[in-house]
Design a protein around this motif. Structure first.
Motif, mmCIF file in Angstrom:
data_model
loop_
_atom_site.group_PDB
_atom_site.id
_atom_site.type_symbol
_atom_site.label_atom_id
_atom_site.label_comp_id
_atom_site.label_asym_id
_atom_site.label_seq_id
_atom_site.Cartn_x
_atom_site.Cartn_y
_atom_site.Cartn_z
ATOM 1 N N SER A 50 -18.658 6.588 18.274
ATOM 2 C CA SER A 50 -18.735 6.419 16.823
ATOM 3 C C SER A 50 -17.338 6.583 16.222
ATOM 4 O O SER A 50 -16.505 7.316 16.750
ATOM 5 C CB SER A 50 -19.652 7.472 16.203
ATOM 6 O OG SER A 50 -20.887 7.540 16.870
ATOM 7 N N TYR A 56 -18.186 0.474 10.517
ATOM 8 C CA TYR A 56 -18.581 -0.450 11.597
ATOM 9 C C TYR A 56 -20.099 -0.410 11.763
ATOM 10 O O TYR A 56 -20.777 -1.432 11.724
ATOM 11 C CB TYR A 56 -17.857 -0.084 12.893
ATOM 12 C CG TYR A 56 -18.338 -0.853 14.102
ATOM 13 C CD1 TYR A 56 -18.105 -2.217 14.210
ATOM 14 C CD2 TYR A 56 -19.014 -0.217 15.134
ATOM 15 C CE1 TYR A 56 -18.548 -2.937 15.316
ATOM 16 C CE2 TYR A 56 -19.456 -0.920 16.241
ATOM 17 C CZ TYR A 56 -19.228 -2.274 16.327
ATOM 18 O OH TYR A 56 -19.675 -2.978 17.417
ATOM 19 N N VAL A 57 -20.641 0.773 11.972
ATOM 20 C CA VAL A 57 -22.077 1.027 11.913
ATOM 21 C C VAL A 57 -22.264 2.307 11.098
ATOM 22 O O VAL A 57 -21.298 2.977 10.741
ATOM 23 C CB VAL A 57 -22.711 1.174 13.313
ATOM 24 C CG1 VAL A 57 -22.611 -0.134 14.100
ATOM 25 C CG2 VAL A 57 -22.070 2.314 14.083
ATOM 26 N N GLN A 98 -27.852 4.779 18.094
ATOM 27 C CA GLN A 98 -27.593 4.217 19.416
ATOM 28 C C GLN A 98 -26.338 4.795 20.060
ATOM 29 O O GLN A 98 -26.291 4.996 21.276
ATOM 30 C CB GLN A 98 -27.478 2.695 19.320
ATOM 31 C CG GLN A 98 -28.805 1.953 19.294
ATOM 32 C CD GLN A 98 -29.431 1.895 17.925
ATOM 33 O OE1 GLN A 98 -28.826 2.333 16.939
ATOM 34 N NE2 GLN A 98 -30.626 1.348 17.841
ATOM 35 N N MET A 99 -25.302 5.073 19.269
ATOM 36 C CA MET A 99 -24.061 5.572 19.859
ATOM 37 C C MET A 99 -24.226 6.990 20.381
ATOM 38 O O MET A 99 -23.669 7.340 21.434
ATOM 39 C CB MET A 99 -22.922 5.472 18.848
ATOM 40 C CG MET A 99 -22.551 4.040 18.534
ATOM 41 S SD MET A 99 -20.888 3.883 17.883
ATOM 42 C CE MET A 99 -20.820 2.098 17.697
ATOM 43 N N ASN A 196 -15.488 -9.238 11.445
ATOM 44 C CA ASN A 196 -16.137 -7.962 11.127
ATOM 45 C C ASN A 196 -16.847 -8.007 9.771
ATOM 46 O O ASN A 196 -16.691 -7.118 8.936
ATOM 47 C CB ASN A 196 -15.142 -6.806 11.157
ATOM 48 C CG ASN A 196 -14.697 -6.445 12.569
ATOM 49 O OD1 ASN A 196 -13.514 -6.571 12.891
ATOM 50 N ND2 ASN A 196 -15.619 -6.032 13.418
ATOM 51 N N ASP A 244 -22.058 -9.252 16.976
ATOM 52 C CA ASP A 244 -21.612 -7.924 17.404
ATOM 53 C C ASP A 244 -22.419 -6.890 16.629
ATOM 54 O O ASP A 244 -23.498 -6.468 17.060
ATOM 55 C CB ASP A 244 -20.103 -7.787 17.164
ATOM 56 C CG ASP A 244 -19.541 -6.414 17.546
ATOM 57 O OD1 ASP A 244 -20.316 -5.519 17.917
ATOM 58 O OD2 ASP A 244 -18.312 -6.238 17.453
ATOM 59 N N GLU A 245 -21.948 -6.518 15.432
ATOM 60 C CA GLU A 245 -22.636 -5.509 14.625
ATOM 61 C C GLU A 245 -24.077 -5.881 14.296
ATOM 62 O O GLU A 245 -24.896 -5.002 14.000
ATOM 63 C CB GLU A 245 -21.883 -5.271 13.308
ATOM 64 C CG GLU A 245 -20.485 -4.713 13.464
ATOM 65 C CD GLU A 245 -19.416 -5.774 13.388
ATOM 66 O OE1 GLU A 245 -18.430 -5.582 12.651
ATOM 67 O OE2 GLU A 245 -19.566 -6.819 14.073
ATOM 68 N N ALA A 248 -28.148 -4.294 17.433
ATOM 69 C CA ALA A 248 -28.204 -2.920 17.937
ATOM 70 C C ALA A 248 -29.327 -2.734 18.932
ATOM 71 O O ALA A 248 -29.312 -1.780 19.721
ATOM 72 C CB ALA A 248 -28.367 -1.934 16.783
ATOM 73 N N LYS A 268 -21.566 -4.489 23.596
ATOM 74 C CA LYS A 268 -20.894 -3.195 23.639
ATOM 75 C C LYS A 268 -21.954 -2.139 23.943
ATOM 76 O O LYS A 268 -22.876 -1.940 23.143
ATOM 77 C CB LYS A 268 -20.213 -2.894 22.296
ATOM 78 C CG LYS A 268 -19.112 -3.881 21.940
ATOM 79 C CD LYS A 268 -18.509 -3.565 20.575
ATOM 80 C CE LYS A 268 -17.414 -4.556 20.209
ATOM 81 N NZ LYS A 268 -16.861 -4.290 18.858
ATOM 82 N N ARG A 271 -22.835 0.417 21.261
ATOM 83 C CA ARG A 271 -23.535 -0.073 20.079
ATOM 84 C C ARG A 271 -25.028 -0.254 20.316
ATOM 85 O O ARG A 271 -25.835 -0.150 19.392
ATOM 86 C CB ARG A 271 -22.928 -1.416 19.650
ATOM 87 C CG ARG A 271 -23.352 -1.898 18.279
ATOM 88 C CD ARG A 271 -22.964 -3.345 18.045
ATOM 89 N NE ARG A 271 -23.692 -4.269 18.900
ATOM 90 C CZ ARG A 271 -23.134 -5.095 19.771
ATOM 91 N NH1 ARG A 271 -21.821 -5.121 19.934
ATOM 92 N NH2 ARG A 271 -23.888 -5.901 20.517
ATOM 93 N N MET A 297 -14.410 -0.762 22.232
ATOM 94 C CA MET A 297 -14.596 0.072 21.039
ATOM 95 C C MET A 297 -13.397 0.976 20.787
ATOM 96 O O MET A 297 -13.552 2.060 20.247
ATOM 97 C CB MET A 297 -15.851 0.931 21.212
ATOM 98 C CG MET A 297 -17.162 0.181 21.147
ATOM 99 S SD MET A 297 -17.606 -0.242 19.462
ATOM 100 C CE MET A 297 -17.785 1.378 18.742
#
Length: 373
Positions: A50, A56-57, A98-99, A196, A244-245, A248, A268, A271, A297
């Motif tokens: 994180s 980012y999240v 998730q992280m 992003n 990407d983002e 999840a 990732k 993520r 990351m």
């Protein structure tokens, strides 16, 4: 297998140069080391990826550590399990984070691989009935800063170092000049851009100009949750949209596929919740013909070793986003660095992660309180 101890150690890494994306400019990188110990005394290591901010999240280092200490770690007290994937069953009531899950789950994978007397890469390969690669091709991500001339100079250096794929961060329409300059200087280079979530559908003219530059993909051009917008945009671009983002969970990927909201996934492991969920996405992607590549990351050494084990699987269609240790940080976490040789990084072959923390960090980590008691 049963855990007898879990310890956390926050660490701050100093970047060699600021790294700018649409989310923020990062000059220091906070991560948290996770140590798990089993009843036989084996130690596994994970890394919490994180960021310090929720851009980012939604997760941050602080909130991830809170959910680890209050929920995820206590859920494993007194529990026995035979495989790393089994730990997810103890967290089914947890929504998101998730992280945090990945940090603990990957440490358990390292522990489990050591118990098997195998490298983590070899253990992951067994799950997919394949052989891990000894070396992987890698690319590099360059922050959104500098003039077009300065960006070309950065790319020139990266290409000379052997990087086989270049990703440029873009945050505004003015960045078009930087991307055009790189494409003009390197007409055959595998080039992609990452926004992003910086743009909206109103920026279609700019995105269509990017579309003319023979890019491998455009990553997250619109807000992460705007899958309908990405569907609309993908219909108007030849360049594949990479997610990407936006993804999840496996359900997110299935939804994006059903909508036609993208064509490529940047996978990732942090993520998506760890190696178990990442393997599930790999199986799905193979069945549904979705190209994958393994993203980075701004990890420290433990996170990079874990990502390298995943990237060693022969399932990724683009060079992974895992640069050499010396590219980002003044000083990393490990006794040895990951060095770029001929555009490739060597995957560790020792048991587990196959890498070791510096003695100072190992001592500090061992001195942290056992959260599991």
């Amino acid at each position: 297998m049963e855990l007898t101890a879990v310890r956390l150690l926050p660490v701050t890494l100093q970047l060699k140069r600021p790294f700018r994306s649409a989310h923020e400019t990062v000059q220091t990188r906070g991560i948290t080391l996770v140590q798990v110990v089993d009843e036989m005394g084996h130690q596994g290591l994970g890394e919490l990826e994180s960021f310090d901010t929720p851009y980012y999240v939604a997760e941050t280092q602080a909130t991830s550590r809170a959910i680890l200490t209050q929920t995820l770690i206590p859920a494993l007290k007194g529990q026995s399990f035979t495989t790393p994937q089994a730990v997810q069953s103890f967290w089914t009531a947890v929504t998101g984070f998730q992280m945090a899950q990945a940090a603990l789950e990957t440490a358990i994978w390292d522990l489990w691989a050591q118990r098997q007397g195998q490298s983590l890469a070899a253990c992951l390969a067994v799950e997919l009935n394949c052989q891990p690669q000894a070396q992987i091709s890698v690319g590099i991500s360059l922050g959104a800063s500098g003039t077009p001339q300065a960006t070309v100079a950065q790319v020139t250096t990266a290409v000379q170092q052997g990087y086989r794929r270049i990703k440029l961060k873009v945050t505004q329409s003015a960045d078009l000049a930087r991307v055009q300059a790189v494409r003009q200087a390197f007409p055959k280079l595998q080039l992609l851009v990452d926004a992003n979530s910086a743009f909206t559908t109103a920026d279609l003219p700019f995105l269509q100009q990017l579309d003319q530059l023979d890019l491998a993909l455009i990553e997250e051009p619109l807000p992460a949750t705007d899958l309908v917008g990405k569907q609309w945009l993908q219909q108007r671009l030849h360049t594949p949209i990479c997610l990407d983002e936006s993804v999840a969970t496996l359900a997110d990927l299935e939804t994006a596929n059903a909508l036609g909201a993208g064509q490529v996934l940047n996978l990732k492991l942090a993520r998506v919740g760890g190696l178990g969920p990442a393997l599930a996405m790999i199986r799905w992607a193979k069945q549904h013909h979705w190209p994958l590549w393994c993203g980075g990351m701004l990890e420290g050494g433990i996170g990079r070793a874990t990502a390298l084990a995943l990237a060693s699987l022969p399932v990724f269609q683009l060079p992974s986003d895992l640069a050499a240790s010396a590219h980002y940080y003044q000083r990393d976490l490990l006794t040895t660095d990951f060095q770029l040789i001929g555009g490739r990084l060597t995957v560790p072959t020792g048991v587990g992660l196959g890498v070791h923390l510096t003695p100072r960090l190992q001592q500090r980590l061992t001195q942290q309180p056992n959260i599991l008691v």
